[in-house]
Design an enzyme around this catalytic site. Structure first.
Site, PDB file in Angstrom:
ATOM      1  N   ALA A 189       0.840  -1.202   0.000  1.00  0.00           N
ATOM      2  CA  ALA A 189       0.000   0.000   0.000  1.00  0.00           C
ATOM      3  C   ALA A 189       0.870   1.245   0.000  1.00  0.00           C
ATOM      4  O   ALA A 189       1.280   1.732   1.053  1.00  0.00           O
ATOM      5  CB  ALA A 189      -0.929  -0.027   1.205  1.00  0.00           C
ATOM      6  N   MET A 190       1.149   1.730  -1.204  1.00  0.00           N
ATOM      7  CA  MET A 190       1.920   2.966  -1.354  1.00  0.00           C
ATOM      8  C   MET A 190       0.976   4.117  -1.711  1.00  0.00           C
ATOM      9  O   MET A 190       0.967   5.155  -1.069  1.00  0.00           O
ATOM     10  CB  MET A 190       2.924   2.828  -2.519  1.00  0.00           C
ATOM     11  CG  MET A 190       3.931   1.730  -2.368  1.00  0.00           C
ATOM     12  SD  MET A 190       5.121   1.742  -3.749  1.00  0.00           S
ATOM     13  CE  MET A 190       4.612   0.297  -4.622  1.00  0.00           C
ATOM     14  N   THR A 201      -3.809  -3.485  -5.006  1.00  0.00           N
ATOM     15  CA  THR A 201      -3.987  -4.818  -5.594  1.00  0.00           C
ATOM     16  C   THR A 201      -4.055  -5.875  -4.490  1.00  0.00           C
ATOM     17  O   THR A 201      -3.281  -5.795  -3.527  1.00  0.00           O
ATOM     18  CB  THR A 201      -2.813  -5.111  -6.554  1.00  0.00           C
ATOM     19  OG1 THR A 201      -2.834  -4.126  -7.580  1.00  0.00           O
ATOM     20  CG2 THR A 201      -2.906  -6.493  -7.175  1.00  0.00           C
ATOM     21  N   TYR A 220      14.331   4.220   0.790  1.00  0.00           N
ATOM     22  CA  TYR A 220      15.487   3.536   0.202  1.00  0.00           C
ATOM     23  C   TYR A 220      15.134   2.078  -0.125  1.00  0.00           C
ATOM     24  O   TYR A 220      15.559   1.546  -1.148  1.00  0.00           O
ATOM     25  CB  TYR A 220      16.697   3.625   1.148  1.00  0.00           C
ATOM     26  CG  TYR A 220      16.945   5.061   1.523  1.00  0.00           C
ATOM     27  CD1 TYR A 220      17.472   5.948   0.586  1.00  0.00           C
ATOM     28  CD2 TYR A 220      16.570   5.551   2.770  1.00  0.00           C
ATOM     29  CE1 TYR A 220      17.642   7.285   0.890  1.00  0.00           C
ATOM     30  CE2 TYR A 220      16.737   6.886   3.082  1.00  0.00           C
ATOM     31  CZ  TYR A 220      17.276   7.763   2.142  1.00  0.00           C
ATOM     32  OH  TYR A 220      17.421   9.082   2.441  1.00  0.00           O
ATOM     33  N   GLU A 242      10.035  -4.715  -9.474  1.00  0.00           N
ATOM     34  CA  GLU A 242       8.608  -4.541  -9.781  1.00  0.00           C
ATOM     35  C   GLU A 242       8.440  -4.148 -11.258  1.00  0.00           C
ATOM     36  O   GLU A 242       7.545  -4.628 -11.952  1.00  0.00           O
ATOM     37  CB  GLU A 242       8.025  -3.465  -8.855  1.00  0.00           C
ATOM     38  CG  GLU A 242       6.561  -3.197  -9.131  1.00  0.00           C
ATOM     39  CD  GLU A 242       5.876  -2.354  -8.059  1.00  0.00           C
ATOM     40  OE1 GLU A 242       6.462  -2.166  -6.980  1.00  0.00           O
ATOM     41  OE2 GLU A 242       4.754  -1.892  -8.308  1.00  0.00           O
ATOM     42  N   GLY A 248     -15.314  -7.172 -35.773  1.00  0.00           N
ATOM     43  CA  GLY A 248     -16.306  -6.962 -34.702  1.00  0.00           C
ATOM     44  C   GLY A 248     -16.175  -7.978 -33.583  1.00  0.00           C
ATOM     45  O   GLY A 248     -16.460  -7.676 -32.416  1.00  0.00           O
ATOM     46  N   ASN A 265       4.516   5.395 -17.197  1.00  0.00           N
ATOM     47  CA  ASN A 265       5.580   5.400 -18.210  1.00  0.00           C
ATOM     48  C   ASN A 265       6.230   6.780 -18.325  1.00  0.00           C
ATOM     49  O   ASN A 265       7.404   6.881 -18.698  1.00  0.00           O
ATOM     50  CB  ASN A 265       5.022   4.912 -19.552  1.00  0.00           C
ATOM     51  CG  ASN A 265       4.855   3.399 -19.540  1.00  0.00           C
ATOM     52  OD1 ASN A 265       5.019   2.764 -18.477  1.00  0.00           O
ATOM     53  ND2 ASN A 265       4.556   2.811 -20.676  1.00  0.00           N
ATOM     54  N   GLU A 266       5.480   7.830 -17.942  1.00  0.00           N
ATOM     55  CA  GLU A 266       6.104   9.173 -17.937  1.00  0.00           C
ATOM     56  C   GLU A 266       7.182   9.225 -16.837  1.00  0.00           C
ATOM     57  O   GLU A 266       8.274   9.748 -17.044  1.00  0.00           O
ATOM     58  CB  GLU A 266       5.046  10.265 -17.688  1.00  0.00           C
ATOM     59  CG  GLU A 266       4.058  10.451 -18.838  1.00  0.00           C
ATOM     60  CD  GLU A 266       3.067   9.297 -18.969  1.00  0.00           C
ATOM     61  OE1 GLU A 266       2.663   8.730 -17.941  1.00  0.00           O
ATOM     62  OE2 GLU A 266       2.712   8.951 -20.113  1.00  0.00           O
TER      63      GLU A 266
HETATM   64  C1  LIG Z   1      -5.264  -1.526 -11.338  1.00  0.00           C
HETATM   65  C2  LIG Z   1      -4.290  -0.780 -10.487  1.00  0.00           C
HETATM   66  C3  LIG Z   1      -3.570  -1.474  -9.517  1.00  0.00           C
HETATM   67  C4  LIG Z   1      -2.681  -0.773  -8.693  1.00  0.00           C
HETATM   68  N1  LIG Z   1      -2.048  -1.446  -7.684  1.00  0.00           N
HETATM   69  C5  LIG Z   1      -1.351  -0.748  -6.755  1.00  0.00           C
HETATM   70  C6  LIG Z   1      -0.841  -1.384  -5.588  1.00  0.00           C
HETATM   71  O1  LIG Z   1      -0.967  -2.598  -5.401  1.00  0.00           O
HETATM   72  N2  LIG Z   1      -0.198  -0.627  -4.647  1.00  0.00           N
HETATM   73  C7  LIG Z   1      -0.029   0.715  -4.819  1.00  0.00           C
HETATM   74  O2  LIG Z   1       0.542   1.339  -3.921  1.00  0.00           O
HETATM   75  N3  LIG Z   1      -0.494   1.358  -5.907  1.00  0.00           N
HETATM   76  C8  LIG Z   1      -1.167   0.666  -6.878  1.00  0.00           C
HETATM   77  N4  LIG Z   1      -1.668   1.306  -7.982  1.00  0.00           N
HETATM   78  C9  LIG Z   1      -1.486   2.751  -8.101  1.00  0.00           C
HETATM   79  C10 LIG Z   1      -0.527   3.167  -9.217  1.00  0.00           C
HETATM   80  O3  LIG Z   1       0.780   2.815  -8.887  1.00  0.00           O
HETATM   81  C11 LIG Z   1      -0.728   4.676  -9.424  1.00  0.00           C
HETATM   82  O4  LIG Z   1      -2.002   4.852 -10.008  1.00  0.00           O
HETATM   83  C12 LIG Z   1       0.356   5.278 -10.282  1.00  0.00           C
HETATM   84  O5  LIG Z   1       1.587   5.303  -9.602  1.00  0.00           O
HETATM   85  C13 LIG Z   1       0.022   6.709 -10.723  1.00  0.00           C
HETATM   86  O6  LIG Z   1      -0.375   7.509  -9.635  1.00  0.00           O
HETATM   87  P1  LIG Z   1      -1.722   8.376  -9.753  1.00  0.00           P
HETATM   88  O7  LIG Z   1      -2.816   7.463 -10.192  1.00  0.00           O
HETATM   89  O8  LIG Z   1      -1.905   9.135  -8.500  1.00  0.00           O
HETATM   90  O9  LIG Z   1      -1.440   9.372 -10.955  1.00  0.00           O
HETATM   91  P2  LIG Z   1      -0.706  10.800 -10.841  1.00  0.00           P
HETATM   92  O10 LIG Z   1       0.553  10.676 -10.090  1.00  0.00           O
HETATM   93  O11 LIG Z   1      -1.727  11.798 -10.377  1.00  0.00           O
HETATM   94  O12 LIG Z   1      -0.376  11.088 -12.363  1.00  0.00           O
HETATM   95  C14 LIG Z   1      -1.326  11.634 -13.292  1.00  0.00           C
HETATM   96  C15 LIG Z   1      -0.607  11.863 -14.629  1.00  0.00           C
HETATM   97  O13 LIG Z   1       0.455  12.805 -14.448  1.00  0.00           O
HETATM   98  C16 LIG Z   1       1.666  12.264 -14.933  1.00  0.00           C
HETATM   99  N5  LIG Z   1       2.800  12.727 -14.125  1.00  0.00           N
HETATM  100  C17 LIG Z   1       2.930  12.741 -12.780  1.00  0.00           C
HETATM  101  N6  LIG Z   1       4.130  13.204 -12.418  1.00  0.00           N
HETATM  102  C18 LIG Z   1       4.794  13.501 -13.567  1.00  0.00           C
HETATM  103  C19 LIG Z   1       6.078  14.017 -13.868  1.00  0.00           C
HETATM  104  N7  LIG Z   1       6.984  14.292 -12.911  1.00  0.00           N
HETATM  105  N8  LIG Z   1       6.423  14.185 -15.161  1.00  0.00           N
HETATM  106  C20 LIG Z   1       5.537  13.905 -16.157  1.00  0.00           C
HETATM  107  N9  LIG Z   1       4.309  13.405 -15.936  1.00  0.00           N
HETATM  108  C21 LIG Z   1       3.943  13.198 -14.659  1.00  0.00           C
HETATM  109  C22 LIG Z   1       1.506  10.753 -14.792  1.00  0.00           C
HETATM  110  O14 LIG Z   1       2.394  10.069 -15.638  1.00  0.00           O
HETATM  111  C23 LIG Z   1       0.039  10.578 -15.175  1.00  0.00           C
HETATM  112  O15 LIG Z   1      -0.070  10.530 -16.569  1.00  0.00           O
HETATM  113  C24 LIG Z   1      -2.505   0.624  -8.863  1.00  0.00           C
HETATM  114  C25 LIG Z   1      -3.211   1.300  -9.873  1.00  0.00           C
HETATM  115  C26 LIG Z   1      -4.091   0.628 -10.667  1.00  0.00           C
HETATM  116  C27 LIG Z   1      -4.861   1.400 -11.706  1.00  0.00           C
END
Ligand SMILES: Cc1cc2nc3c(=O)[nH]c(=O)nc-3n(C[C@H](O)[C@H](O)[C@H](O)COP(=O)(O)OP(=O)(O)OC[C@H]3O[C@@H](n4cnc5c(N)ncnc54)[C@H](O)[C@@H]3O)c2cc1C
Length: 374
Positions: free
Chosen positions: A119-120, A153, A230, A239, A337, A363-364
């Site tokens: 849970a991050m 997850t 860290y 991961e 289709g 990916n960003e």
């Molecule tokens: C199905 C699913 C399972 C998941 N499982 C887990 C899990 O088990 N544990 C957990 O902790 N998390 C989990 N996550 C969370 C996932 O890791 C986050 O959704 C992800 O890290 C993006 O964070 P956010 O959704 O807050 O998007 P944001 O951080 O709000 O980003 C929004 C947009 O801004 C862009 N952005 C942000 N910062 C920058 C930057 N510096 N430069 C350029 N672009 C930027 C991002 O690329 C994105 O396109 C899960 C998510 C999903 C959808």
């Protein structure tokens, strides 16, 4: 592939066919796998293969995890969240846990009695992990945790959750710590609903809430507070590589399904495969899939040798998952289709692919990390 890995691959393929295939669709329908499935998989010896044998694992390496994850993807059963459990959650205990913590949790994770989650992410902190607001305050021989997490997850079933929390909110990265929370035994822990997603329907994804949740002081992972950031930075390359392994398996499966279909389907008196557009497109995708697989295989070998750097892992995650969404889109097109109908597996592969570019660091963010190294 060593002989040992080939044996594991064969045994796991048989296990999936016999023990997972009959129930898999009912789990997708229900939005979650069952506890019994976890325990069956643990009893089969397919959870936490990289954990030491004396603690319930198989004494293997990431290569063992990779074999299992790939086979799960090839069989189309990757809604079952064992990749995260074995190759993301268990390593935090294995690498940073005290001997007592390892003995307490690793055998349970390997048997499936404990189901792992990490849970991050929080409603206000995803990409920017340092912005987490969950706090952990020491109180005698306990910590008091307050905050909430989202998108977790395995969140509905997990009973060992690694929680990222601030032990010193004024210390930036140095104020972050990880806690292993046994949810069956703590008060102040609550799960939200199973979130309704675009894809990965069979995997439970949830919000978690900590309201004055008391955990014993020895739930802290590592010898002292402030190590969490860290520890995360060290483990995130694995991961990311794991996501790349999942991407390559999904691509391999999609190409095989598509090839079968275009050899059978006829239009204008010919097989769809006989159109030059089909041949050229599939030739391109097969070429890119081969490039991706060679790169990922190299990353696995480097990782097993302890030499995979975070930048290369980020490249693998971003490039293979971009490729995955492209392959799914182009393959789906060949089904016409039918590709849009849920009863055709390519439609599920298309929906499942999209999240791969989002989680484990978007990916960003991967490109930010790569760019920093230039
Ligand atoms: C199905 C699913 C399972 C998941 N499982 C887990 C899990 O088990 N544990 C957990 O902790 N998390 C989990 N996550 C969370 C996932 O890791 C986050 O959704 C992800 O890290 C993006 O964070 P956010 O959704 O807050 O998007 P944001 O951080 O709000 O980003 C929004 C947009 O801004 C862009 N952005 C942000 N910062 C920058 C930057 N510096 N430069 C350029 N672009 C930027 C991002 O690329 C994105 O396109 C899960 C998510 C999903 C959808």
């Amino acid at each position: 592939m060593s002989e040992d890995l080939t044996l594991l691959d064969d045994a796991f393929a048989r296990f999936l066919e016999r023990d997972i295939a009959p129930d898999y669709e009912s789990w997708v329908e229900a939005g979650s796998v069952t506890r019994a499935a976890w325990e069956k998989t643990g009893a089969g010896g397919f959870l936490c293969p990289a954990a030491p044998e004396e603690l319930g694992g198989s004494g293997g390496s990431f290569a063992h995890d990779a074999v299992i994850i790939r086979r799960l993807g090839l069989a189309g059963f990757d809604h079952f969240g064992i990749a995260l459990h074995s190759a993301i959650v268990a390593p935090y205990i294995q690498h940073y846990g005290s001997p007592e913590q390892k003995e307490r949790w690793l055998p349970g994770l390997a048997s499936g009695k404990l189901i792992g989650a990490i849970a991050m992410t929080e409603p206000g902190a995803g990409s920017d992990l340092q912005a987490v607001r969950t706090t952990a305050v020491r109180d005698g021989n306990q910590y008091l945790l307050n905050g909430s997490k989202t998108f977790i997850t395995n969140g509905q079933l997990a009973n060992l959750v690694i929680v990222v929390a601030k032990t010193d909110p004024s210390a930036g990265a140095k104020g972050v710590s990880l806690f292993a929370v046994e949810t069956d035994t703590v008060e102040g822990f609550r799960r939200g609903r199973n979130l309704d997603k675009l894809g990965f329907k069979g995997n439970d994804t949830s919000e978690l809430f900590f309201n004055d949740m008391r955990v014993p002081a020895d739930a802290l992972i590592g010898p002292e507070e402030g190590q969490g950031f860290y520890q995360l930075m060290e483990q995130l390359p694995q991961e990311r590589l794991l996501v790349a392994v999942q991407a390559m398996a999904a691509i391999e499966r999609a190409l095989a399904l598509t090839l079968t279909y275009v050899k059978e389907r006829k239009a204008f008196g010919k097989r769809v495969l006989d159109f030059q557009n089909t041949q050229f497109k599939l030739a391109e995708l097969k070429t890119e899939a081969t490039i991706g697989q060679v790169f990922v295989n190299d990353c696995i070998a480097r990782h097993v040798a302890g030499q995979l750097d975070s930048v290369t892992a980020s490249m693998a995650k971003y490039w293979t998952t971009d490729l995955q969404t492209k392959v799914m889109d182009e393959c789906l097109q060949f089904f016409g289709g039918y590709g849009y109908m849920n009863e055709y597996p390519i439609s599920r592969l298309f929906a499942d692919a999209r999240v791969q570019r989002i989680y484990a660091g978007t990916n960003e963010i991967m490109k930010v990390l790569i760019a920093r190294s230039l």
